[in-house]
Design an enzyme around this catalytic site. Structure first.
Site: not given
Ligand code: NI
Length: 146
Positions: A46, A51, A88-89, A130-131, A134
């Protein structure tokens, strides 16, 4: 399409509340394409607009079942609980256990502005939560029980 830079932990962009996406135009389509490419290149499941430095309410998800694009997503229903490892990226190489609902239903728009609804269980429910977090400036580490 192009791979974009992923904003990393410590950048205050990750802490901002994103604004509603109003325009369903070529620019949005281009960014969503870039976000998918960026997510796949980084081996993630995701990626949310902040991000890649864009403070708008949209994200992409693929847990291995195909790309999901959500514009202005809102969680409508949650049920159950699951505890599992999350990463998380924006926090490369880090993982922690996070409790999430086991099932969530999300109302959103697609890249054309059509209303869509998606229900996910397990990993998809986790990715959805999660997304969408953000988009409100919340990162998974905020949800780790101390
Ligand atoms: Ni993330």
């Amino acid at each position: 399409m192009a791979i974009r830079n992923i904003v990393k932990n410590g950048d205050e962009i990750l802490r901002k509340v994103c604004r509603t996406q109003m325009a369903f135009d070529d620019r949005l389509a281009c960014i969503l394409d870039d976000m998918a490419e960026t997510m796949y290149a980084a081996d993630g499941v995701g990626l949310a607009a902040p991000q890649v430095g864009i403070l708008r309410r949209y994200c992409v998800i693929d847990i291995g079942e195909g790309i999901i694009e959500l514009v202005n997503p809102v969680i409508e229903e949650i049920s159950g609980k699951q505890l599992g490892q999350e990463g998380c990226l924006s926090f490369p190489g880090e993982y922690a256990d996070v409790e999430r609902p086991n099932k969530v239903t999300v109302r959103a728009q697609d890249r054309h502005g059509n209303n869509i609804k998606i229900t996910g269980e397990g990993l998809l429910a986790r990715a959805l939560c999660h997304e969408i977090d953000h988009l409100d400036g919340i990162v998974y580490k905020d949800r780790v029980k101390k």
